[in-house]
Scaffold this motif. Structure first.
Motif, PDB file in Angstrom:
ATOM      1  N   ALA A  43       0.840  -1.203   0.000  1.00  0.00           N
ATOM      2  CA  ALA A  43       0.000   0.000   0.000  1.00  0.00           C
ATOM      3  C   ALA A  43       0.876   1.255   0.000  1.00  0.00           C
ATOM      4  O   ALA A  43       0.625   2.205  -0.746  1.00  0.00           O
ATOM      5  N   TRP A  57       3.175   1.652  -3.489  1.00  0.00           N
ATOM      6  CA  TRP A  57       2.442   2.016  -4.701  1.00  0.00           C
ATOM      7  C   TRP A  57       1.797   3.387  -4.579  1.00  0.00           C
ATOM      8  O   TRP A  57       1.621   4.086  -5.566  1.00  0.00           O
ATOM      9  N   ARG A  58       1.485   3.822  -3.357  1.00  0.00           N
ATOM     10  CA  ARG A  58       0.993   5.194  -3.159  1.00  0.00           C
ATOM     11  C   ARG A  58       2.113   6.187  -3.469  1.00  0.00           C
ATOM     12  O   ARG A  58       1.919   7.159  -4.198  1.00  0.00           O
ATOM     13  N   GLY A 103       2.845   6.331  -7.206  1.00  0.00           N
ATOM     14  CA  GLY A 103       1.883   7.183  -7.901  1.00  0.00           C
ATOM     15  C   GLY A 103       2.200   8.655  -7.733  1.00  0.00           C
ATOM     16  O   GLY A 103       2.108   9.434  -8.688  1.00  0.00           O
ATOM     17  N   GLU A 104       2.583   9.055  -6.522  1.00  0.00           N
ATOM     18  CA  GLU A 104       2.956  10.446  -6.288  1.00  0.00           C
ATOM     19  C   GLU A 104       4.198  10.821  -7.087  1.00  0.00           C
ATOM     20  O   GLU A 104       4.286  11.923  -7.646  1.00  0.00           O
ATOM     21  N   ARG A 149      -3.500  -2.234  -1.523  1.00  0.00           N
ATOM     22  CA  ARG A 149      -4.636  -1.440  -1.970  1.00  0.00           C
ATOM     23  C   ARG A 149      -5.496  -2.288  -2.899  1.00  0.00           C
ATOM     24  O   ARG A 149      -4.991  -3.075  -3.680  1.00  0.00           O
ATOM     25  N   THR A 181     -10.628   3.178  -4.193  1.00  0.00           N
ATOM     26  CA  THR A 181      -9.440   2.405  -3.870  1.00  0.00           C
ATOM     27  C   THR A 181      -9.268   2.464  -2.362  1.00  0.00           C
ATOM     28  O   THR A 181      -9.228   3.545  -1.788  1.00  0.00           O
ATOM     29  N   THR A 201      -7.476   0.607   1.355  1.00  0.00           N
ATOM     30  CA  THR A 201      -6.400  -0.189   1.921  1.00  0.00           C
ATOM     31  C   THR A 201      -7.010  -1.418   2.577  1.00  0.00           C
ATOM     32  O   THR A 201      -8.024  -1.333   3.258  1.00  0.00           O
TER      33      THR A 201
END
Length: 170
Positions: free
Chosen positions: A84, A87-88, A91-92, A114, A123, A125
């Motif tokens: 989680a 990959w967050r 993406g940022e 996620r 989406t 968690t």
């Protein structure tokens, strides 16, 4: 980032396959983002003057944003933590303009992941369980072995089409 060549023949090509990152000798700046001190990989000790951001620090979100938007050509980002988290942050980083070739992701912690609900588009968690209730629409979801790198999430589809709004009850 992920090793595309490690997939077994019976493994879906969309599933991420993690490996230990390699120091990028050509990088002019090493940026290490880790979920916690426990997520740290031994590679950090081999990098020359890395900028290390720890997700446990109070000013983490502000510093991360500042570092990502100011990253220049030659920077390399190493992300370490659970799925989680990595990959967050991935993406940022992509939103800030970093390319996939400039990012290494390493799952160093077991933990949350996620899940994307195909019914309401939320989406959320979740843990490693294969069944859960969507917190957005209360549909009982089965988490499929399909992973979207764009969303940084596994696909969650209705587990019981005969009762789509019943959720998953323990």
């Amino acid at each position: 980032m992920t090793d595309r060549h490690c997939a077994a023949p019976d493994r879906l090509h969309s599933l991420p396959c993690y490996r230990q990152p390699l120091p990028r000798e050509s990088a002019t700046r090493h940026i290490v983002v880790m979920q916690s001190a426990a997520a740290c990989s031994p590679i950090v000790g081999t990098l020359e003057q890395p900028l290390v951001l720890n997700g446990e620090n109070a000013d983490f979100a502000r510093r991360l944003h500042q570092v990502l938007v100011n990253a220049t050509v030659g920077s390399h980002l190493y992300i370490m933590g659970d799925e989680a988290f990595i990959w967050r942050i991935h993406g940022e980083a992509r939103s800030a303009g970093l390319e996939n070739a400039e990012i290494d992701i390493t799952r160093t912690l077991a933990g949350s992941r996620r899940v994307y609900c195909v019914h309401c588009g939320l989406t959320q968690t979740a843990g490693p369980e294969s069944l859960l209730s969507c917190i957005g629409c209360d549909v009982g979801l089965e988490v499929r072995e399909h992973f979207s790198q764009r969303l940084g999430a596994y696909l969650g589809v209705c587990s019981n089409p005969d009762q789509p709004c019943s959720g998953v009850r323990p």
